[in-house]
Design a protein around this motif. Structure first.
Motif, PDB file in Angstrom:
ATOM      1  N   GLN A 203       0.817  -1.210   0.000  1.00  8.92           N
ATOM      2  CA  GLN A 203       0.000   0.000   0.000  1.00  8.92           C
ATOM      3  C   GLN A 203       0.857   1.269   0.000  1.00  8.92           C
ATOM      4  OE1 GLN A 203      -2.284  -0.721   3.565  1.00  8.92           O
ATOM      5  NE2 GLN A 203      -3.835  -1.949   2.495  1.00  8.92           N
ATOM      6  N   ALA A 204       2.192   1.071  -0.068  1.00  8.19           N
ATOM      7  CA  ALA A 204       3.147   2.189  -0.105  1.00  8.19           C
ATOM      8  C   ALA A 204       3.091   3.055   1.147  1.00  8.19           C
ATOM      9  CB  ALA A 204       2.929   3.032  -1.361  1.00  8.19           C
ATOM     10  N   LYS A 205       2.722   2.451   2.279  1.00  9.02           N
ATOM     11  CA  LYS A 205       2.686   3.193   3.543  1.00  9.02           C
ATOM     12  C   LYS A 205       4.018   3.133   4.278  1.00  9.02           C
ATOM     13  CE  LYS A 205      -2.304   2.696   4.254  1.00  9.02           C
ATOM     14  NZ  LYS A 205      -3.377   2.180   5.159  1.00  9.02           N
ATOM     15  N   ILE A 206       4.767   2.054   4.071  1.00  8.20           N
ATOM     16  CA  ILE A 206       6.108   1.949   4.623  1.00  8.20           C
ATOM     17  C   ILE A 206       6.999   1.305   3.563  1.00  8.20           C
ATOM     18  CG2 ILE A 206       5.348   1.764   7.020  1.00  8.20           C
ATOM     19  CD1 ILE A 206       5.899  -1.234   6.894  1.00  8.20           C
ATOM     20  N   VAL A 207       8.308   1.338   3.806  1.00 10.96           N
ATOM     21  CA  VAL A 207       9.266   0.709   2.891  1.00 10.96           C
ATOM     22  C   VAL A 207      10.179  -0.211   3.692  1.00 10.96           C
ATOM     23  CG1 VAL A 207       9.235   2.608   1.243  1.00 10.96           C
ATOM     24  CG2 VAL A 207      10.889   2.640   3.130  1.00 10.96           C
ATOM     25  N   VAL A 208      10.814  -1.118   2.993  1.00 10.56           N
ATOM     26  CA  VAL A 208      11.802  -2.006   3.609  1.00 10.56           C
ATOM     27  C   VAL A 208      13.171  -1.617   3.080  1.00 10.56           C
ATOM     28  CG1 VAL A 208      11.407  -3.774   1.828  1.00 10.56           C
ATOM     29  CG2 VAL A 208      12.527  -4.400   3.977  1.00 10.56           C
ATOM     30  N   ARG A 209      14.136  -1.504   3.972  1.00  6.29           N
ATOM     31  CA  ARG A 209      15.497  -1.138   3.604  1.00  6.29           C
ATOM     32  C   ARG A 209      16.485  -1.941   4.443  1.00  6.29           C
ATOM     33  NH1 ARG A 209      13.167   0.836   0.011  1.00  6.29           N
ATOM     34  NH2 ARG A 209      13.215   2.966  -0.813  1.00  6.29           N
ATOM     35  N   SER A 210      17.677  -2.100   3.930  1.00  6.01           N
ATOM     36  CA  SER A 210      18.714  -2.769   4.713  1.00  6.01           C
ATOM     37  C   SER A 210      19.257  -1.801   5.750  1.00  6.01           C
ATOM     38  CB  SER A 210      19.842  -3.254   3.804  1.00  6.01           C
ATOM     39  OG  SER A 210      20.471  -2.166   3.158  1.00  6.01           O
ATOM     40  N   ASN A 211      19.572  -2.341   6.910  1.00  3.68           N
ATOM     41  CA  ASN A 211      20.167  -1.564   7.997  1.00  3.68           C
ATOM     42  C   ASN A 211      21.379  -2.353   8.462  1.00  3.68           C
ATOM     43  OD1 ASN A 211      20.606   0.308  10.007  1.00  3.68           O
ATOM     44  ND2 ASN A 211      19.135  -0.601  11.423  1.00  3.68           N
ATOM     45  N   GLY A 212      22.523  -2.066   7.839  1.00  4.69           N
ATOM     46  CA  GLY A 212      23.675  -2.927   8.046  1.00  4.69           C
ATOM     47  C   GLY A 212      23.432  -4.224   7.285  1.00  4.69           C
ATOM     48  N   ASP A 213      23.475  -5.352   7.992  1.00 11.83           N
ATOM     49  CA  ASP A 213      23.240  -6.637   7.333  1.00 11.83           C
ATOM     50  C   ASP A 213      21.862  -7.202   7.652  1.00 11.83           C
ATOM     51  OD1 ASP A 213      23.684  -7.173   9.964  1.00 11.83           O
ATOM     52  OD2 ASP A 213      25.038  -8.861   9.629  1.00 11.83           O
ATOM     53  N   ARG A 214      20.958  -6.358   8.161  1.00 13.61           N
ATOM     54  CA  ARG A 214      19.580  -6.770   8.418  1.00 13.61           C
ATOM     55  C   ARG A 214      18.639  -5.781   7.747  1.00 13.61           C
ATOM     56  NH1 ARG A 214      20.278 -10.475  12.585  1.00 13.61           N
ATOM     57  NH2 ARG A 214      22.108 -10.069  13.894  1.00 13.61           N
ATOM     58  N   TYR A 215      17.389  -6.188   7.578  1.00 10.85           N
ATOM     59  CA  TYR A 215      16.439  -5.242   7.014  1.00 10.85           C
ATOM     60  C   TYR A 215      15.536  -4.673   8.105  1.00 10.85           C
ATOM     61  CZ  TYR A 215      13.223  -9.305   6.749  1.00 10.85           C
ATOM     62  OH  TYR A 215      12.464 -10.400   7.013  1.00 10.85           O
ATOM     63  N   CYS A 216      14.995  -3.498   7.805  1.00 11.28           N
ATOM     64  CA  CYS A 216      14.098  -2.823   8.747  1.00 11.28           C
ATOM     65  C   CYS A 216      13.009  -2.122   7.930  1.00 11.28           C
ATOM     66  CB  CYS A 216      14.873  -1.822   9.603  1.00 11.28           C
ATOM     67  SG  CYS A 216      15.676  -0.531   8.656  1.00 11.28           S
ATOM     68  N   PHE A 217      12.057  -1.506   8.651  1.00 18.01           N
ATOM     69  CA  PHE A 217      10.897  -0.903   8.017  1.00 18.01           C
ATOM     70  C   PHE A 217      10.679   0.510   8.561  1.00 18.01           C
ATOM     71  CE2 PHE A 217      10.396  -5.459   8.490  1.00 18.01           C
ATOM     72  CZ  PHE A 217      10.129  -5.876   7.199  1.00 18.01           C
ATOM     73  N   TYR A 218      10.244   1.414   7.678  1.00 14.54           N
ATOM     74  CA  TYR A 218       9.956   2.771   8.133  1.00 14.54           C
ATOM     75  C   TYR A 218       9.153   3.513   7.071  1.00 14.54           C
ATOM     76  CZ  TYR A 218      13.765   4.370   5.075  1.00 14.54           C
ATOM     77  OH  TYR A 218      14.568   4.625   3.989  1.00 14.54           O
ATOM     78  N   GLU A 219       8.601   4.667   7.479  1.00 12.96           N
ATOM     79  CA  GLU A 219       7.903   5.533   6.542  1.00 12.96           C
ATOM     80  C   GLU A 219       8.936   6.331   5.743  1.00 12.96           C
ATOM     81  OE1 GLU A 219       4.170   7.643   7.684  1.00 12.96           O
ATOM     82  OE2 GLU A 219       4.783   7.053   9.714  1.00 12.96           O
ATOM     83  N   ASP A 220       8.812   6.272   4.448  1.00 17.32           N
ATOM     84  CA  ASP A 220       9.760   6.985   3.582  1.00 17.32           C
ATOM     85  C   ASP A 220       9.116   8.299   3.169  1.00 17.32           C
ATOM     86  OD1 ASP A 220      11.904   7.614   2.024  1.00 17.32           O
ATOM     87  OD2 ASP A 220      11.360   6.308   0.371  1.00 17.32           O
ATOM     88  N   CYS A 221       9.256   9.311   4.040  1.00 17.97           N
ATOM     89  CA  CYS A 221       8.591  10.608   3.789  1.00 17.97           C
ATOM     90  C   CYS A 221       9.503  11.551   3.009  1.00 17.97           C
ATOM     91  CB  CYS A 221       8.221  11.246   5.123  1.00 17.97           C
ATOM     92  SG  CYS A 221       7.078  10.231   6.084  1.00 17.97           S
TER      93      CYS A 221
END
Length: 221
Positions: A203-221
């Motif tokens: 729904q494009a409300k949050i995005v997934v990105r790598s954070n070091g060698d793990r992934y995380c989630f946040y709002e890409d404003c």
């Protein structure tokens, strides 16, 4: 009861006795929680196959050095299964071959472990840990699953509303927040949270990105 095997796989890996204790402990805890290997991969912020490789004994020592602290947080315990191995005179610690056979029928998955060590039951004052563990396949209640997924989606929407995702959040942080809202008739598992999160991504409300060698989630404003 149909006990005809539908699948059988065998794996082996080199590990020290202390590494085996941790490997066995984490396998047993996963089964006790009725989680899948993919659930653990998600909570660790890793690709779906990541934890399965560990259970199949791929570079166990390296994995434990990197992941044991986070796994202890996930399971809320750093205790290992109580087992003591017999040591022969002048024996030094060395890596030995452990074998795992996974047999499967229509209702259950059986984990059969073959060890190169002898249990020192007299010194441990304990019975020998089971070397055959069972994972019963879920006969899912469709309505219950639907209710839990709806509950998780609503809770994730609340977190969005309260700006929880303005800061990068790890999968375990999100799971722990959602788990606290669990109702008495629910049993929220990591897969429910994962499905809810990926719906927010679609729904494009949050995005997934790598954070070091793990992934995380946040709002890409």
């Amino acid at each position: 009861m149909n006990t005809e095997l539908t699948n059988k796989d065998s794996y082996s890996g080199m590990m020290y006795a202390n590494d085996f204790k941790q490997w066995y402990t984490y396998l047993k805890k996963r089964l006790d929680n009725e989680w899948s290997a993919e659930d653990l991969s998600f909570l660790l912020g890793k690709p779906p196959y990541y934890y399965a490789d560990f259970e199949r004994m791929y570079k166990v020592g390296d994995f434990l050095a990197k992941e044991s602290i986070l796994l202890d947080r996930i399971y809320r315990s750093s205790c290992t299964e109580k087992m003591v191995f017999y040591k022969h005179p002048f024996e030094v610690p060395e890596e030995r071959l452990v074998r795992l056979t996974v047999k499967e029928d229509k209702i259950c998955r059986y984990y059969e472990i073959s060890l190169p060590w002898e249990f020192d039951l007299k010194k441990a004052s304990l019975s020998q840990p089971s070397l055959v563990l069972e994972e019963w396949k879920k006969d899912g209640n469709i309505q219950m699953e639907s209710d839990m997924l709806l509950h998780v989606r609503l809770e994730l929407e609340k977190l969005l509303k309260y700006n929880f995702f303005k800061v990068r959040q790890t999968p375990i942080d999100i799971f722990e927040r959602i788990k606290k809202t669990e109702l008495y008739h629910h049993r929220i598992r990591p897969q429910h949270v994962k499905q809810g999160i990926y719906l927010l991504i679609q729904q494009a409300k949050i995005v997934v990105r790598s954070n070091g060698d793990r992934y995380c989630f946040y709002e890409d404003c």
